[in-house]
Write a protein that holds these residues in place. Sequence first.
Motif, PDB file in Angstrom:
ATOM      1  N   CYS A  22      47.783  78.629  47.351  1.00 21.24           N
ATOM      2  CA  CYS A  22      46.806  79.182  46.404  1.00 21.24           C
ATOM      3  C   CYS A  22      47.495  80.145  45.440  1.00 21.24           C
ATOM      4  CB  CYS A  22      45.684  79.894  47.154  1.00 21.24           C
ATOM      5  SG  CYS A  22      44.508  78.793  47.988  1.00 21.24           S
ATOM      6  N   TYR A  45      49.554  78.082  42.971  1.00 14.70           N
ATOM      7  CA  TYR A  45      48.661  77.485  41.975  1.00 14.70           C
ATOM      8  C   TYR A  45      48.408  78.456  40.826  1.00 14.70           C
ATOM      9  CZ  TYR A  45      44.478  75.296  39.958  1.00 14.70           C
ATOM     10  OH  TYR A  45      43.584  74.722  39.096  1.00 14.70           O
ATOM     11  N   ARG A  50      50.379  71.453  39.630  1.00 17.05           N
ATOM     12  CA  ARG A  50      49.030  71.693  40.134  1.00 17.05           C
ATOM     13  C   ARG A  50      48.421  70.473  40.829  1.00 17.05           C
ATOM     14  NH1 ARG A  50      45.242  75.740  36.514  1.00 17.05           N
ATOM     15  NH2 ARG A  50      46.318  77.662  37.152  1.00 17.05           N
ATOM     16  N   ILE A  68      49.906  70.757  44.298  1.00 20.64           N
ATOM     17  CA  ILE A  68      49.463  71.979  44.982  1.00 20.64           C
ATOM     18  C   ILE A  68      48.005  71.855  45.408  1.00 20.64           C
ATOM     19  CG2 ILE A  68      49.071  74.464  44.747  1.00 20.64           C
ATOM     20  CD1 ILE A  68      51.356  74.409  42.619  1.00 20.64           C
ATOM     21  N   ALA A  69      47.147  71.351  44.515  1.00 20.09           N
ATOM     22  CA  ALA A  69      45.721  71.233  44.827  1.00 20.09           C
ATOM     23  C   ALA A  69      45.502  70.311  46.010  1.00 20.09           C
ATOM     24  CB  ALA A  69      44.958  70.728  43.605  1.00 20.09           C
ATOM     25  N   PHE A 125      39.335  76.235  41.542  1.00 21.13           N
ATOM     26  CA  PHE A 125      40.420  75.473  40.946  1.00 21.13           C
ATOM     27  C   PHE A 125      39.895  74.059  40.697  1.00 21.13           C
ATOM     28  CE2 PHE A 125      43.376  78.044  43.945  1.00 21.13           C
ATOM     29  CZ  PHE A 125      43.227  79.176  43.148  1.00 21.13           C
TER      30      PHE A 125
END
Length: 317
Positions: A167, A170, A179, A182-183, A221
């Motif tokens: 997090c 990100y 991203r 990462i997400a 996000f």
Amino acid sequence: MYFHVQEWINDIAEDEPDPAAANALQEGLGGQFGEMRTMMQYLFQAMNFRGAAAKPYRDLIQGVGTEEISHVELIGTTISRLLDGAPDYHGKKTDPLDTPGAGGATPLSIALDTGNIHHYLVGAQGALPVDAAGNPWLGSYVYNSGNLVLDLLYNLMLESTGRLQKCRIYEMTANKTARSTIAYLIVRDQAHENAYAKALETLGIDWKKTLPIPKTNAEKFPEVKKLVDLGLQSKQYSFDLTGASEAGRIFQGASPSNDGTELDATQQAPKGTPSFIAPERLEEFSPGLDPELLKLIQKTAELELAEVEASFGPTAA
């Protein structure tokens, strides 16, 4: 025994090279709470597991550990994509390697002041088994006590800390390549939090008021919200070709995340996304195969295929 599907477990979005973001992602790969750690920790726990009556717990740990192999592949490939090339470099393959590309910057000048110079000096624009500070990954990170409750507690802490760090990563970059990965890992880390929390609940420990960690409302996000809306945080896969996994006996019922979803362990594996091999990097003197090597590899492949067909019959065209 493991089988490899030549797909990525999640799509890697396209964007400009970003070596600073690549270096931040190294923490999620080779850091103390990164994907190499989770992969090795769970696989060692599964290999060393004792007690046939507790097989569903072994199967759960092994399934998560097998998924972590694909996470290592995903985040490592993402780091490579973030390093692949340099912004504003417009050189051609015919340009001399010791001069700037026509109308562009010196090929590897970005390595001098952005990210980890070892990505260029040692890794030829590829991921390394290190953390964001360049410290090498250590086998001593792996926790395998042999005590089921202790191991599950430690695994829950590991997933929670890894998700917390992702997090933060990100928030460090707007790069779409970074991203997208990462997400996905944020959501899957929550699924693994749920797996270990549910396992602990079956052993009499109530984590419903604790999870998820971090309590950041990660759905803000947009890339994460899209995956959460699909319920990805409440799915776990067996990666079991024989149907022998009993992990579904544990990963079921209401999610410990208190998000109103039900845990689902019915899928063998997620649907992957097409993978591809990155282009050669001549400025790194990493040209791939020269014609002589290519001929040798082709000859070797033909010999190996002949041995397979001699043992098992003709292969499909």
